[in-house]
Design a protein around this motif. Structure first.
Motif, PDB file in Angstrom:
ATOM      1  N   PHE A  25       0.875  -1.087   0.220  1.00 53.75           N
ATOM      2  CA  PHE A  25       0.057   0.051  -0.020  1.00 53.75           C
ATOM      3  C   PHE A  25       1.002   1.276   0.033  1.00 53.75           C
ATOM      4  O   PHE A  25       1.624   1.503   1.053  1.00 53.75           O
ATOM      5  N   LYS A  26       1.131   1.818  -1.134  1.00 54.48           N
ATOM      6  CA  LYS A  26       1.810   3.068  -1.248  1.00 54.48           C
ATOM      7  C   LYS A  26       1.158   4.426  -1.474  1.00 54.48           C
ATOM      8  O   LYS A  26       0.092   4.468  -2.165  1.00 54.48           O
ATOM      9  N   LYS A  27       1.136   5.137  -0.315  1.00 54.65           N
ATOM     10  CA  LYS A  27       0.354   6.487  -0.154  1.00 54.65           C
ATOM     11  C   LYS A  27       0.790   7.343  -1.126  1.00 54.65           C
ATOM     12  O   LYS A  27      -0.073   8.212  -1.702  1.00 54.65           O
ATOM     13  N   LEU A  31      -0.725  10.819  -4.913  1.00 58.83           N
ATOM     14  CA  LEU A  31      -0.113  11.960  -5.469  1.00 58.83           C
ATOM     15  C   LEU A  31       0.303  12.252  -6.620  1.00 58.83           C
ATOM     16  O   LEU A  31       0.703  13.209  -6.898  1.00 58.83           O
ATOM     17  N   GLN A  32       0.454  11.356  -7.309  1.00 61.39           N
ATOM     18  CA  GLN A  32       1.283  11.293  -8.888  1.00 61.39           C
ATOM     19  C   GLN A  32       0.076  12.201  -9.573  1.00 61.39           C
ATOM     20  O   GLN A  32      -1.186  12.044  -9.490  1.00 61.39           O
ATOM     21  N   GLU A  33       0.812  12.825 -10.788  1.00 66.38           N
ATOM     22  CA  GLU A  33      -0.181  13.631 -11.570  1.00 66.38           C
ATOM     23  C   GLU A  33      -0.915  12.859 -12.472  1.00 66.38           C
ATOM     24  O   GLU A  33      -1.950  12.996 -13.029  1.00 66.38           O
ATOM     25  N   ASN A  34      -0.341  11.820 -12.993  1.00 66.87           N
ATOM     26  CA  ASN A  34      -1.007  10.739 -13.891  1.00 66.87           C
ATOM     27  C   ASN A  34      -1.825   9.471 -13.104  1.00 66.87           C
ATOM     28  O   ASN A  34      -1.904   8.507 -13.783  1.00 66.87           O
ATOM     29  N   PHE A  35      -2.105   9.882 -11.643  1.00 68.15           N
ATOM     30  CA  PHE A  35      -2.934   8.669 -11.167  1.00 68.15           C
ATOM     31  C   PHE A  35      -4.045   8.326 -11.795  1.00 68.15           C
ATOM     32  O   PHE A  35      -4.890   9.162 -12.041  1.00 68.15           O
ATOM     33  N   ASP A  36      -4.375   6.754 -11.785  1.00 69.37           N
ATOM     34  CA  ASP A  36      -5.821   6.253 -12.467  1.00 69.37           C
ATOM     35  C   ASP A  36      -6.155   5.474 -11.629  1.00 69.37           C
ATOM     36  O   ASP A  36      -5.171   4.320 -11.245  1.00 69.37           O
ATOM     37  N   LEU A  44      -3.395  -3.835  -8.247  1.00 68.02           N
ATOM     38  CA  LEU A  44      -3.192  -4.507  -6.969  1.00 68.02           C
ATOM     39  C   LEU A  44      -4.120  -5.817  -6.786  1.00 68.02           C
ATOM     40  O   LEU A  44      -3.696  -6.758  -5.939  1.00 68.02           O
ATOM     41  N   ARG A  45      -4.993  -6.011  -7.615  1.00 65.48           N
ATOM     42  CA  ARG A  45      -5.995  -7.016  -7.221  1.00 65.48           C
ATOM     43  C   ARG A  45      -5.413  -8.364  -7.819  1.00 65.48           C
ATOM     44  O   ARG A  45      -5.742  -9.246  -7.553  1.00 65.48           O
ATOM     45  N   THR A  46      -4.272  -8.175  -8.750  1.00 69.21           N
ATOM     46  CA  THR A  46      -3.724  -9.464  -9.050  1.00 69.21           C
ATOM     47  C   THR A  46      -2.949 -10.176  -7.903  1.00 69.21           C
ATOM     48  O   THR A  46      -2.880 -11.419  -8.029  1.00 69.21           O
ATOM     49  N   PHE A  47      -2.829  -9.562  -6.793  1.00 69.20           N
ATOM     50  CA  PHE A  47      -1.919 -10.155  -5.843  1.00 69.20           C
ATOM     51  C   PHE A  47      -2.465  -9.904  -4.334  1.00 69.20           C
ATOM     52  O   PHE A  47      -1.812 -10.427  -3.355  1.00 69.20           O
ATOM     53  N   VAL A  48      -3.615  -8.945  -4.312  1.00 68.84           N
ATOM     54  CA  VAL A  48      -4.201  -8.622  -2.837  1.00 68.84           C
ATOM     55  C   VAL A  48      -5.555  -8.617  -3.043  1.00 68.84           C
ATOM     56  O   VAL A  48      -6.196  -8.611  -3.829  1.00 68.84           O
ATOM     57  N   PRO A  49      -6.052  -9.822  -1.979  1.00 67.38           N
ATOM     58  CA  PRO A  49      -7.369  -9.853  -1.980  1.00 67.38           C
ATOM     59  C   PRO A  49      -8.300  -8.581  -1.751  1.00 67.38           C
ATOM     60  O   PRO A  49      -7.860  -7.780  -1.320  1.00 67.38           O
ATOM     61  N   LEU A  57      -8.180   0.685   2.397  1.00 65.80           N
ATOM     62  CA  LEU A  57      -8.666   1.952   1.899  1.00 65.80           C
ATOM     63  C   LEU A  57      -9.499   2.534   2.769  1.00 65.80           C
ATOM     64  O   LEU A  57      -9.444   4.050   3.000  1.00 65.80           O
ATOM     65  N   GLN A  58     -10.450   1.925   3.309  1.00 65.06           N
ATOM     66  CA  GLN A  58     -11.271   2.533   4.498  1.00 65.06           C
ATOM     67  C   GLN A  58     -10.427   3.129   5.801  1.00 65.06           C
ATOM     68  O   GLN A  58     -10.492   3.925   6.163  1.00 65.06           O
TER      69      GLN A  58
END
Length: 745
Positions: A25-27, A31-36, A44-49, A57-58
């Motif tokens: 989990f990288k905060k 903050l990146q400009e091209n964040f999608d 992340l869903r490929t290896f995180v339930p 996130l909550q």
């Protein structure tokens, strides 16, 4: 002070806070400009339930809200004073609105001006384009009109050809615009007209170009009749000029006419004029089309003589045009007078005058006509200036149609039935048929073998073979050899198994004698030698134009058939041996009479051999000394037959003698027991007969004398009896105890 410290987070057993965020989990990513967000979640869903991701996130949202509240509480004074620092904001907005509104109006006016200028410019360009297109069409129509008028004028200016073709000097009138008042002979008129026609043709070519670019225009439609009329007049004039030039062999006029035909893309017209004017009258003299013409023409369906005359006519009457059309850098390569004029007329003449020439119902005549036709095609190809011209000639529709007339498939089927049927008929007889060749061991002896060799040679005779079907004739040759091999092997198997009637054509072995099998073996050896030498060389010579790989396959296939025949030689030899053994066994069966001679008799010990012994080897000796064996069998084959037959006869001799001795001994033992029991009951001595020679001894002595004589007979015909294991066993079976180890006669 203790109350102001933030509460400490609980830690786990490793010393890390329990609410610490995971490494994945990288905060900083938020903050990146091209964040999608979608890409972030998909990665992340490929290896995180999903549940873990949602809970993180909550937790992070709660953390951010808590931090925002802390920030507001920390700078609450500045946050409250923010609204008080905004003094006279509305006034500032009003002052800024006026220049902005003025700037917008100016920009709008400028845009309207630019749009109107652009529309005017585009309208002008469109009008200019329409005017240019209209001008082009107008110029095209004017050019078309001028060309049509020019063509009509040039057609009217064509000089008249002389009506009498035999008149070489023709005076033109003063009204002729091309004569200029001068006297012009016929040749100049032809050349002048041809030059003018070539010019008209070029103009007509331009006219076709204009019409292709001005289709569906009313002006063109109105001029269509004039154009068609001009085209018809040009075709007629060009045809007359070309015919006149051909009949007078005017090379310059012919050249100009051909260029004119090429210019208007009417090569078929020139080819058809040449065919009907020059070629057709010549060919019809040779091959008449109607019955009335046939009275002065040739009869029958033979084409070779006709082709020779046709080739002479071509050299004499057509060569000049062929040379003109094939001359280098002439631009006349678009014409194909060979195919579309000469070959076409030849095909039509044969179809109408001699349709039977194409019929394969008469194979010999059909093949002669076919080969003569190939010769004609080769002759015509000789006029082609290059290989590409030959290839083009062979792809012409007339050439393909001409070759389709020769149904080689039907011809081969008829030859197949003729050749294969002859062999099949010869092999279906119930007995082999020797032929008289006056004791010549260099020739075949059986009708079946002679028919096979004749059939094989027929496949590759000049009056039968078609090189284009050489693969089919090779397959037929292999089938003939296979059929002959099957006939031999099935006959040998039927004789051995005793079921000759089960396979048609295999009952020839029933009536065959050992002497007949001499013929069979001789013929097989002869055929094997022929296949590997003269026959194979002849085929390879005929197929010399094929590649080395093809020739190797042909050679291997024929040699393999020869090997299949050669593999039958041991079976034939064994059949001969079995037949000889059967004859010898008939005399050996007399051996059983020895028991009756000495059983219950008082005959003394024998002193000479039995009469049957002399007849045991007589069939073998007569066979080997006979004229057939000495003529057709090699010395090596005779030795193999002699040793094989002698061994099998000796095996039979040993078997019969051993059975006789065993039966005799068992019988004598039984009689002695009965005799001794009777004597004991009578009170007599039991050893009264011990001093006498037993019947078994007499029988064994007789057999021993016979075996000695048999050994002498073997030696007389060239076989060492001691070298035969069965003879040694036979000797030991009947010889006295003191002579068991030494075999002598």
């Amino acid at each position: 002070m203790a109350d102001l410290l933030p509460p400490r987070s609980p830690i786990d057993m490793f010393g890390d806070p329990i609410d610490a965020q995971p490494l994945w989990f990288k905060k900083d990513a938020f903050l990146q400009e091209n964040f999608d967000s979608e890409t972030y979640i998909a990665d992340l869903r490929t290896f995180v339930p999903f549940e873990n991701f949602r809970s993180e996130l909550q937790s992070y949202i709660s953390f951010l809200k808590h931090e925002l509240i802390e920030l507001i509480n920390r700078d609450y004074g500045d946050f409250v004073n923010l609204s008080t620092n905004l003094v006279d904001v509305d006034g500032a907005i009003l002052r800024m609105r006026a220049p902005l509104t003025e700037l917008r109006e100016r920009i709008s006016q400028f845009r309207t001006s630019v749009d109107s200028s652009l529309a005017a410019l585009q309208n002008g360009l469109r009008q200019r384009e329409e005017a240019s297109a209209a001008r082009e069409i107008l110029e095209l129509l004017l050019d078309t009109f001028h060309v049509v008028s020019k063509v009509e004028k040039l057609i009217k200016e064509l000089p008249e050809l002389p009506t009498d073709l035999s008149n070489e000097n023709v005076t033109s009138t003063d009204n002729d615009p091309l004569s200029n008042g001068y006297v012009v002979n016929g040749t100049n008129v032809r050349e002048t007209q041809s030059i003018l026609l070539e010019r008209i043709a070029s103009e007509m070519n331009r006219l076709k170009f204009y019409m292709a670019h001005a289709q569906d225009l009313p002006f063109i439609e109105n001029m269509e009749k004039r154009i068609q009329s001009a085209s018809s007049l040009l075709d007629a004039s060009l045809g007359r000029c070309f015919v006149y030039a051909l009949e007078n062999r005017d090379a310059n006029a012919i050249y100009n006419c051909l260029r004119a035909y090429a210019a208007i893309d009417n090569t078929n017209g020139a080819e058809e004029v040449f065919r009907t004017t020059i070629v057709s009258p010549l060919i019809r003299k040779i091959i008449p089309h109607s019955s009335s013409e046939a009275l002065v023409g040739t009869l029958g369906n033979e084409l070779e003589k006709d082709y020779r005359q046709i080739m002479q006519y071509i050299d004499k009457e057509c060569k000049f045009l062929l040379e003109i059309s094939s001359s280098a850098n002439s631009g006349l390569h678009v014409f194909d007078f060979l195919a579309n004029s000469i070959l076409k007329e030849v095909l039509l003449s044969i179809q109408r005058g001699k349709p039977g020439a194409f019929s394969p119902g008469r194979p010999m005549e059909f093949l002669r006509n076919y080969k003569s036709s190939l010769g004609l095609l080769a002759y015509l190809e000789g006029y082609c200036p290059s290989r590409s011209a030959v290839a083009k000639f062979r792809t012409e529709t007339v050439y393909v149609e001409f070759m389709k007339q020769w149904n080689i498939g039907v011809y081969f089927s008829l030859r197949f039935q003729e050749i294969a049927g002859a062999l099949d008929s010869a092999l279906m007889v119930s007995s082999i048929t020797p032929v008289s060749n006056e004791g010549n061991s260099q020739e075949l002896t059986l009708k079946q073998s002679i028919t096979l060799l004749e059939s094989l040679r027929s496949c590759w005779r000049e009056d039968v073979l078609v090189l284009s079907c050489s693969d089919k004739f090779l397959r037929l040759s292999l089938q003939l050899l296979s059929r002959y091999s099957t006939w031999l092997s099935s006959g040998l198997a039927a004789r051995k198994g005793g079921n000759a009637g089960s396979n048609p054509g295999s009952d020839w072995t029933i009536s065959a004698t050992p002497e007949n099998f001499i013929y069979v073996m001789h013929d097989v050896d002869y055929l094997v030698n022929e296949l590997g030498n003269d026959f194979l060389d002849h085929i390879l010579q005929l197929l010399a134009s094929c590649s080395s790989e093809v020739l190797d396959l042909v050679k291997q296939s024929i040699l393999q058939c020869g090997k299949s025949l050669k593999d039958l030689v041991p079976s034939i030899r064994n059949t001969m041996i079995e037949a000889l053994v059967e004859k010898s066994v008939e005399d050996l069966r007399q051996l059983k009479g020895i028991t009756a001679t000495y059983r219950m008799t008082n005959k003394p010990l024998p002193v000479r051999h039995s009469p049957y012994v002399s007849g045991v080897l007589r069939p073998l000796k007569s066979f080997l000394d006979g004229e057939r064996a000495t003529t057709y069998l090699t010395e090596e084959t005779r030795k193999i037959l002699l040793l094989g037959a002698a061994t099998k006869i000796t095996d039979q001799y040993h078997e019969l003698a051993a059975d006789l001795v065993n039966v005799t001994r068992r019988t004598e033992t039984s009689l002695q027991r009965l005799r001794q029991g009777a004597m004991r009951r009578a009170g007599a001595s039991s050893d009264v007969s011990d001093q006498n020679v037993s019947e078994t001894d007499k029988i064994c002595m007789q057999l021993f004398l016979d075996v000695q004589e048999y050994g002498r007979n073997l030696a007389a015909i060239g076989v060492a009896a001691a070298d035969i294991p069965a003879y040694r066993s036979l000797w030991q079976c009947v010889a006295p105890s003191d002579r068991q180890t030494t075999i002598n006669f």
